[in-house]
Enzyme design. Structure first.
Site, PDB file in Angstrom:
ATOM      1  N   ASP A  67       0.816  -1.217   0.000  1.00  0.00           N
ATOM      2  CA  ASP A  67       0.000   0.000   0.000  1.00  0.00           C
ATOM      3  C   ASP A  67       0.853   1.271   0.000  1.00  0.00           C
ATOM      4  OD1 ASP A  67       0.965  -0.463   2.558  1.00  0.00           O
ATOM      5  OD2 ASP A  67      -0.990  -0.624   3.507  1.00  0.00           O
ATOM      6  N   ASN A 136      -7.718  -2.770  13.721  1.00  0.00           N
ATOM      7  CA  ASN A 136      -9.058  -3.194  13.306  1.00  0.00           C
ATOM      8  C   ASN A 136      -9.017  -4.441  12.419  1.00  0.00           C
ATOM      9  OD1 ASN A 136      -8.011  -2.165  10.959  1.00  0.00           O
ATOM     10  ND2 ASN A 136      -9.675  -0.731  10.535  1.00  0.00           N
ATOM     11  N   HIS A 138      -7.124  -4.804   9.714  1.00  0.00           N
ATOM     12  CA  HIS A 138      -6.875  -4.592   8.286  1.00  0.00           C
ATOM     13  C   HIS A 138      -5.567  -5.236   7.846  1.00  0.00           C
ATOM     14  CE1 HIS A 138      -4.824  -0.339   8.861  1.00  0.00           C
ATOM     15  NE2 HIS A 138      -3.955  -1.294   9.036  1.00  0.00           N
ATOM     16  N   GLU A 143      -9.821  -1.859   4.780  1.00  0.00           N
ATOM     17  CA  GLU A 143     -10.596  -1.468   5.947  1.00  0.00           C
ATOM     18  C   GLU A 143     -11.890  -2.276   6.024  1.00  0.00           C
ATOM     19  OE1 GLU A 143      -8.787  -0.041   7.869  1.00  0.00           O
ATOM     20  OE2 GLU A 143      -8.367   2.064   7.483  1.00  0.00           O
TER      21      GLU A 143
HETATM   22  C1  GLP Z   1      -0.313   0.212   8.644  1.00  0.00           C
HETATM   23  C2  GLP Z   1      -0.103  -0.613   7.373  1.00  0.00           C
HETATM   24  C3  GLP Z   1      -0.476  -2.057   7.588  1.00  0.00           C
HETATM   25  C4  GLP Z   1       0.182  -2.597   8.857  1.00  0.00           C
HETATM   26  C5  GLP Z   1      -0.243  -1.771  10.032  1.00  0.00           C
HETATM   27  C6  GLP Z   1       0.309  -2.314  11.345  1.00  0.00           C
HETATM   28  O1  GLP Z   1      -1.638   0.538   8.834  1.00  0.00           O
HETATM   29  N1  GLP Z   1      -0.868  -0.110   6.274  1.00  0.00           N
HETATM   30  O2  GLP Z   1      -0.059  -2.827   6.479  1.00  0.00           O
HETATM   31  O3  GLP Z   1      -0.184  -3.935   9.045  1.00  0.00           O
HETATM   32  O4  GLP Z   1       0.215  -0.455   9.794  1.00  0.00           O
HETATM   33  O5  GLP Z   1       1.269  -1.472  11.887  1.00  0.00           O
HETATM   34  P1  GLP Z   1       2.118  -1.790  13.197  1.00  0.00           P
HETATM   35  O6  GLP Z   1       3.043  -2.880  12.839  1.00  0.00           O
HETATM   36  O7  GLP Z   1       2.826  -0.500  13.471  1.00  0.00           O
HETATM   37  O8  GLP Z   1       1.165  -2.165  14.251  1.00  0.00           O
END
Ligand code: GLP
Length: 293
Positions: A67, A136, A138, A143
């Site tokens: 992304d 959440n 994702h 989402e």
């Molecule tokens: C962002 C990314 C996700 C990732 C998430 C988790 O939202 N778009 O791909 O899984 O962060 O982040 P963290 O590892 O900081 O909890």
């Protein structure tokens, strides 16, 4: 689905890095799907270290990130291109031309999404997709209500995601409202998926992803449909799993060798207990966690 529980966050990240390296050595032209977020920083630090110390070669591999924020230039400190260059790409011998993220600055975002899908297909599809999980549930930025057959597209970020990620921007209101993300369907097409989650704050959503009913409200539940999906967790992230002891036994008693067993066997037990490798990596690389998610 397979659940692998490691004693701590360092050991979990270490295992994921080792698996990537083993797959890369078996197939130097591997097509890797990459993820961002704080959790992945330890994996990338470990990969850099393995490149330096064990000559792991990234020169022929190709990468596709999940992304990118809409409206952030590649050199913006919060763009995922900046994150990847900073954490991995500029620290190993990867060919930058073979690294791909969606272009969040594209004039025609719909065309950009379609062309990203075509590029993945032209490279033969993704062999190994690395995944984190949002609060959440994702995957990427899929989402709630993301269709399980969705493809790369523009997604409006949910309030939960905005709360989770906005503090990483110098001014929270600067966080984009939208992102381009590979779809749940694009992720399910990958040959193998590895989801890494660590820490107590991920325990509730991990339990829903693994043991809860499949629902488009929680994209990670779609992974229950994937035939080659492994969740690598630390004890804290696994702490709300009803079946944790069973999953542990399944992994330990596995008769057939798999890449996770082989990778686990290659990691020094003392380092796992102390988490030393992880701390060393961060010192060595000067990694500052949480700069750009
Ligand atoms: C962002 C990314 C996700 C990732 C998430 C988790 O939202 N778009 O791909 O899984 O962060 O982040 P963290 O590892 O900081 O909890």
């Amino acid at each position: 689905m397979e659940v692998v529980i490691r004693p701590n966050a360092a050991a979990a990240a270490d295992l994921v890095a080792r698996v990537i390296v083993m797959e890369l050595r078996a197939n130097p032209r591997l097509v890797l799907g990459l993820a961002t977020g704080n959790t992945m920083e330890a994996v990338y630090a470990r990969l850099v270290r393995l490149h330096v110390e064990e000559s792991v070669d990234f020169s022929s591999c190709r990468t596709f990130n999940l992304d990118e924020y809409v409206g952030l230039a590649v050199n913006h400190v919060n763009s995922y291109r900046h994150y990847m260059n900073d954490r991995l790409f500029l620290k190993v011998n990867i060919d930058l031309q073979k690294t791909h993220l969606p272009d969040g600055m594209a004039q025609d975002l719909v065309a950009e999404c379609a062309s990203y899908e075509r590029l993945i297909a032209a490279n033969g599809g993704i062999d190994l997709q690395l995944l984190g999980i949002g609060q959440n549930g994702h995957l990427g930025f899929n989402e709630p209500l993301s269709a399980f057959r969705s493809r790369t597209r523009v997604e409006m970020l949910s309030p939960v995601t905005r709360v989770q990620n906005a503090p990483l921007f110098s001014r929270p209101e600067l966080m984009p409202q939208r992102a381009i993300t590979m779809g749940v369907g694009s992720i399910l097409d990958c040959r193998r998926c590895i989801l890494l989650a660590v820490g107590e704050e991920k325990a509730a959503i991990v339990a829903k992803a693994v043991e809860g009913p499949i629902t488009s409200m929680i994209s990670a539940t779609a992974l229950q449909l994937h035939p080659e999906c492994t969740l690598v967790l630390d004890e804290a992230a696994a702490s709300q799993l009803d079946g944790a002891d069973y999953y542990r036994r399944v992994f330990e008693d596995r008769l057939e060798q798999n890449v996770f067993r082989a990778a686990a066997a290659s990691i020094n037990k003392d380092d796992i207990q102390t988490g030393r490798q992880f701390e060393d990596n961060r010192d060595l690389l000067g990694v500052t966690p949480g700069e750009s998610k």
